[in-house]
Enzyme design. Structure first.
Site, short mmCIF file in Angstrom:
data_model
loop_
_atom_site.label_atom_id
_atom_site.label_comp_id
_atom_site.label_asym_id
_atom_site.label_seq_id
_atom_site.Cartn_x
_atom_site.Cartn_y
_atom_site.Cartn_z
N ARG A 163 -2.82 -5.48 -8.14
CA ARG A 163 -1.79 -6.52 -8.05
C ARG A 163 -2.00 -7.51 -9.19
O ARG A 163 -1.79 -7.19 -10.33
CB ARG A 163 -1.84 -7.21 -6.68
CG ARG A 163 -1.40 -6.30 -5.54
CD ARG A 163 -1.80 -6.84 -4.21
NE ARG A 163 -3.25 -7.01 -4.16
CZ ARG A 163 -3.94 -7.42 -3.12
NH1 ARG A 163 -3.30 -7.75 -2.01
NH2 ARG A 163 -5.24 -7.51 -3.14
N HIS A 222 0.85 -1.21 0.00
CA HIS A 222 0.00 0.00 0.00
C HIS A 222 0.88 1.25 0.00
O HIS A 222 0.62 2.21 -0.73
CB HIS A 222 -0.85 0.08 1.28
CG HIS A 222 -1.92 -0.97 1.41
ND1 HIS A 222 -2.10 -1.72 2.55
CD2 HIS A 222 -2.90 -1.36 0.55
CE1 HIS A 222 -3.13 -2.52 2.40
NE2 HIS A 222 -3.64 -2.34 1.19
N SER A 269 -3.17 -7.47 3.07
CA SER A 269 -3.37 -7.36 4.52
C SER A 269 -3.82 -8.71 5.08
O SER A 269 -3.39 -9.11 6.16
CB SER A 269 -4.43 -6.31 4.83
OG SER A 269 -4.04 -5.06 4.33
N LYS A 291 -16.75 -5.90 7.09
CA LYS A 291 -15.86 -6.72 6.26
C LYS A 291 -15.41 -7.96 7.03
O LYS A 291 -14.79 -7.85 8.09
CB LYS A 291 -14.64 -5.89 5.83
CG LYS A 291 -14.06 -6.38 4.53
CD LYS A 291 -12.92 -5.52 4.07
CE LYS A 291 -12.35 -6.09 2.79
NZ LYS A 291 -11.11 -5.44 2.41
O1 PNS Z 1 -9.15 -2.21 0.93
P1 PNS Z 1 -10.26 -2.46 -0.03
O2 PNS Z 1 -11.10 -3.60 0.40
O3 PNS Z 1 -9.82 -2.59 -1.45
O4 PNS Z 1 -11.17 -1.13 -0.01
C1 PNS Z 1 -12.45 -1.15 -0.52
C2 PNS Z 1 -13.06 0.26 -0.43
C3 PNS Z 1 -12.95 0.82 0.96
C4 PNS Z 1 -12.33 1.16 -1.40
C5 PNS Z 1 -14.54 0.11 -0.88
O5 PNS Z 1 -15.17 -0.84 -0.08
C6 PNS Z 1 -15.32 1.42 -0.82
O6 PNS Z 1 -15.18 2.25 -1.68
N1 PNS Z 1 -16.12 1.59 0.27
C7 PNS Z 1 -16.93 2.78 0.46
C8 PNS Z 1 -18.40 2.51 0.13
C9 PNS Z 1 -18.64 2.64 -1.35
O7 PNS Z 1 -18.47 3.68 -1.95
N2 PNS Z 1 -19.04 1.51 -1.97
C10 PNS Z 1 -19.33 1.46 -3.37
C11 PNS Z 1 -18.13 1.13 -4.18
S1 PNS Z 1 -18.71 0.37 -5.63
#
Ligand code: PNS
Length: 163
Positions: A92, A17, A130, A41
């Site tokens: 990735r 990251h 992670s 999650k």
């Molecule tokens: O670390 P991650 O799991 O790749 O992060 C995912 C994240 C936080 C980017 C995604 O879950 C997110 O954008 N969450 C906020 C809620 C949202 O906007 N959801 C719609 C995305 S399609």
């Protein structure tokens, strides 16, 4: 002035990251690393939102144009609030692609004024996640060099307590 938002759960932040954040900071005027609360999650994050934010703040302290903040909203709403026009994510292997592609499409559907851009992980961090870090540390494996030293110490502490 180009501001980008770099979102994730970061539970915990890895050196993969951090590589993406640092490379994004060389491209954009400002990068706002946005840490999702993500209470739903899996079985919930291992580290609290404050811990996750604090790990990234310490590890990015040398990057003048990077700030870190928590969020608990739609990513697109956050980007609008911050007046950020780009969402930057690390990519990735192909395994990331489907989920990332879906999120990028949906975010574009919600607001076509916000672009998603991907920075491809360097080979050294291609395998790093992670969840893998937590799994290795959970079995008392060594994750030194995969996460910042502070995170390594806190992982050992946290997972030892949980055992
Ligand atoms: O670390 P991650 O799991 O790749 O992060 C995912 C994240 C936080 C980017 C995604 O879950 C997110 O954008 N969450 C906020 C809620 C949202 O906007 N959801 C719609 C995305 S399609």
């Amino acid at each position: 002035m180009k501001r980008a938002v770099c979102p994730g759960t970061f539970d915990p932040v890895t050196n993969g990251h951090l590589d993406i954040i640092e490379r994004a900071s060389a491209i954009f005027d400002e990068v706002v690393v946005s840490v999702a609360l993500s209470p739903d999650k899996g079985s919930g994050p291992l580290f609290s939102i404050d811990e996750r934010v604090s790990f990234i703040r310490s590890a990015t302290a040398h990057l003048r144009n990077v700030t870190v903040r928590p969020f608990d909203s739609l990513l697109v709403d956050l980007a609008r609030e911050l007046e950020a026009t780009v969402i930057v994510k690390g990519l990735r292997a192909v395994t990331d692609f489907e989920r990332e592609f879906q999120m990028a499409q949906l975010n574009y559907r919600i607001d076509a004024g916000i672009e998603t851009m991907f920075i491809v992980a360097i080979p050294e961090y291609m395998y790093l996640s992670s969840s893998a870090v937590k799994e290795i540390a959970g079995h008392a494996g060594n994750v030194q060099g995969l996460v910042p030293d502070e995170v390594n110490e806190r992982l050992i502490e946290r997972l030892r307590k949980g055992r």
